[in-house]
Design a protein around this motif. Structure first.
Motif, PDB file in Angstrom:
ATOM      1  N   ILE A 110       0.818  -1.212   0.000  1.00 26.55           N
ATOM      2  CA  ILE A 110       0.000   0.000   0.000  1.00 26.55           C
ATOM      3  C   ILE A 110       0.856   1.269   0.000  1.00 26.55           C
ATOM      4  N   CYS A 111       1.906   1.291   0.792  1.00 24.27           N
ATOM      5  CA  CYS A 111       2.660   2.530   0.997  1.00 24.27           C
ATOM      6  C   CYS A 111       3.754   2.768  -0.029  1.00 24.27           C
ATOM      7  N   THR A 112       3.942   1.835  -0.952  1.00 24.41           N
ATOM      8  CA  THR A 112       4.939   2.051  -2.002  1.00 24.41           C
ATOM      9  C   THR A 112       4.290   2.234  -3.370  1.00 24.41           C
ATOM     10  N   SER A 198       2.791  14.833   0.136  1.00 23.54           N
ATOM     11  CA  SER A 198       3.516  14.189  -0.960  1.00 23.54           C
ATOM     12  C   SER A 198       4.844  13.637  -0.467  1.00 23.54           C
ATOM     13  N   ARG A 199       5.416  12.739  -1.238  1.00 23.24           N
ATOM     14  CA  ARG A 199       6.714  12.179  -0.868  1.00 23.24           C
ATOM     15  C   ARG A 199       7.788  13.262  -0.845  1.00 23.24           C
ATOM     16  N   THR A 200       7.738  14.177  -1.816  1.00 31.34           N
ATOM     17  CA  THR A 200       8.719  15.265  -1.851  1.00 31.34           C
ATOM     18  C   THR A 200       8.598  16.130  -0.606  1.00 31.34           C
ATOM     19  N   HIS A 201       7.382  16.392  -0.190  1.00 32.20           N
ATOM     20  CA  HIS A 201       7.140  17.191   1.009  1.00 32.20           C
ATOM     21  C   HIS A 201       7.690  16.478   2.247  1.00 32.20           C
ATOM     22  N   LEU A 202       7.434  15.180   2.371  1.00 33.27           N
ATOM     23  CA  LEU A 202       7.913  14.435   3.535  1.00 33.27           C
ATOM     24  C   LEU A 202       9.440  14.403   3.601  1.00 33.27           C
ATOM     25  N   GLN A 238      10.545   6.109   4.800  1.00 33.45           N
ATOM     26  CA  GLN A 238      11.702   5.558   4.085  1.00 33.45           C
ATOM     27  C   GLN A 238      11.462   5.513   2.573  1.00 33.45           C
ATOM     28  N   CYS A 239      10.244   5.185   2.171  1.00 38.48           N
ATOM     29  CA  CYS A 239       9.952   5.105   0.743  1.00 38.48           C
ATOM     30  C   CYS A 239       9.873   6.482   0.099  1.00 38.48           C
ATOM     31  N   ALA A 240       9.498   7.482   0.880  1.00 34.47           N
ATOM     32  CA  ALA A 240       9.515   8.855   0.371  1.00 34.47           C
ATOM     33  C   ALA A 240      10.945   9.277   0.070  1.00 34.47           C
ATOM     34  N   GLU A 241      11.855   8.896   0.956  1.00 37.17           N
ATOM     35  CA  GLU A 241      13.266   9.280   0.821  1.00 37.17           C
ATOM     36  C   GLU A 241      13.956   8.480  -0.277  1.00 37.17           C
ATOM     37  N   ASN A 242      13.811   7.160  -0.253  1.00 38.13           N
ATOM     38  CA  ASN A 242      14.529   6.306  -1.204  1.00 38.13           C
ATOM     39  C   ASN A 242      13.883   4.925  -1.203  1.00 38.13           C
ATOM     40  N   SER A 243      12.914   4.735  -2.073  1.00 35.10           N
ATOM     41  CA  SER A 243      12.176   3.469  -2.078  1.00 35.10           C
ATOM     42  C   SER A 243      13.075   2.298  -2.482  1.00 35.10           C
ATOM     43  N   PHE A 247      13.615  -1.285  -0.433  1.00 38.89           N
ATOM     44  CA  PHE A 247      13.495  -2.649  -0.944  1.00 38.89           C
ATOM     45  C   PHE A 247      14.811  -3.412  -0.810  1.00 38.89           C
ATOM     46  N   ALA A 248      15.940  -2.732  -1.005  1.00 44.10           N
ATOM     47  CA  ALA A 248      17.238  -3.391  -0.820  1.00 44.10           C
ATOM     48  C   ALA A 248      17.387  -3.878   0.619  1.00 44.10           C
ATOM     49  N   LYS A 249      16.980  -3.035   1.557  1.00 45.15           N
ATOM     50  CA  LYS A 249      17.063  -3.410   2.973  1.00 45.15           C
ATOM     51  C   LYS A 249      16.119  -4.564   3.291  1.00 45.15           C
ATOM     52  N   ALA A 250      14.932  -4.545   2.708  1.00 48.43           N
ATOM     53  CA  ALA A 250      13.971  -5.634   2.935  1.00 48.43           C
ATOM     54  C   ALA A 250      14.492  -6.947   2.350  1.00 48.43           C
TER      55      ALA A 250
END
Length: 316
Positions: A110-112, A198-202, A238-243, A247-250
């Motif tokens: 949902i969040c990505t 928005s992701r940019t805002h966050l 985290q996904c706002a910053e660098n999705s 995923f790499a971390k997951a």
């Protein structure tokens, strides 16, 4: 950028369907042929193969794959077959109403996804399963975690690059007060900002929070929230910053330590292979000094390994 390699000259769907039919004949099946075809066709090509297979042989290709394949390979191939929206809807259904509820996977899906993707997922979910996605979330999630998921699903967010600096600074101050847990409305404030902006805002809020208070916003969230509520907020941030790093971390987590979380490994590799896997591969190597290809190779075996590595492409 996608990583799975499609042949320069792609056989027609009829030829691919014929080859798959032959691979199923006799005792057992020729798994190598199945992988060589399906792991090297994009979603549109796979759909055309399915149509041709059903038309020519009056048989459902996915049901045939389900009966012929086994174990983790079967799970991976069956998840690979649908187009993205149908796949996401099926993952959400399984995670919400399966034998074990997987709240983290629900948050991941949902969040990505973008607002337009979420609208399509909700429609396909309702059409396929006869119930609204929101109703299953109401039933299976709880508390603030449920409130975040429902708000994220149903809020229309701006998705462009522009930000308002005054609004960013105001949100940073508001979050500072909210994570200090001074008011009863604090949780709702967190939910509103994380699901409405928005992701940019966050990303800008995160940077401003660090500048204003000398502390990472993510650490403040970890210090003051718990459980699934904490996880879903951090997923959004985290996904706002660098999705791709998310995923790499997951992926790293799915293969770290004793045993492999094959469900998570399959889900991420399959859902990102045609989207941004090239960037995830780059992030993985940058962060962990090891190629994702080698990591997957070390943690898998047999045809299952071959299929996943085919989705990853060359070892880079």
């Amino acid at each position: 950028m996608a990583t799975m390699k499609i042949p320069m000259t792609v056989p027609s769907p009829r030829i691919d369907a014929d080859q798959l039919f032959k691979a199923f004949k006799g005792r057992g099946c020729d798994t190598s042929v199945i992988i060589n075809i399906l792991a090297h066709r994009n979603a549109t090509q796979r759909a055309l193969i399915e149509q041709e297979y059903e038309t020519k042989f009056s048989d459902d290709l996915r049901k045939r794959l389900q009966s012929e394949l086994h174990g983790h390979l079967k799970k991976a191939v069956l998840l690979w077959m649908p187009e993205a929206v149908e796949r996401d809807a099926s993952i959400l259904k399984r995670c919400l109403r399966g034998a074990v509820t997987d709240h983290k996977a629900v948050a991941e899906i949902i969040c990505t996804r973008s607002g337009s993707q979420l609208r399509q997922i909700k429609q396909v979910y309702c059409n396929t399963y006869g119930v609204k996605l929101e109703e299953d979330i109401e039933s299976e999630a709880s508390g603030n975690h449920k409130r975040v998921l429902l708000a994220y699903l149903n809020t229309t967010r701006y998705e462009g690059p522009e930000i308002d600096n005054a609004s960013v600074e105001n949100d940073a101050r508001t979050l500072k007060s909210a994570v200090a847990r001074k008011h009863k409305s604090d949780d709702q404030t967190l939910i509103q900002i994380f699901t409405d902006r928005s992701r940019t805002h966050l990303v800008a809020v995160r940077s401003t929070y660090r500048s204003m208070y000398g502390k990472e916003l993510g650490k403040a969230i970890r210090d003051e929230t718990r459980g699934n509520f904490e996880h879903v907020l951090l997923t959004i941030l985290q996904c706002a910053e660098n999705s791709c790093f998310y995923f790499a971390k997951a992926l790293r987590k799915s293969m770290k330590g004793l045993g492999t979380d094959d469900t998570a490994l399959i889900r991420i590799l399959v859902t990102r292979a045609e989207v941004d896997m090239q960037f995830i591969i780059t992030e993985y190597r940058k962060r962990y000094k090891k190629t994702l290809y080698n990591a997957v190779h070390s943690d898998t075996t047999g045809h299952y390994r071959t299929f996943l590595l085919s989705l990853l492409g060359p070892n880079v």
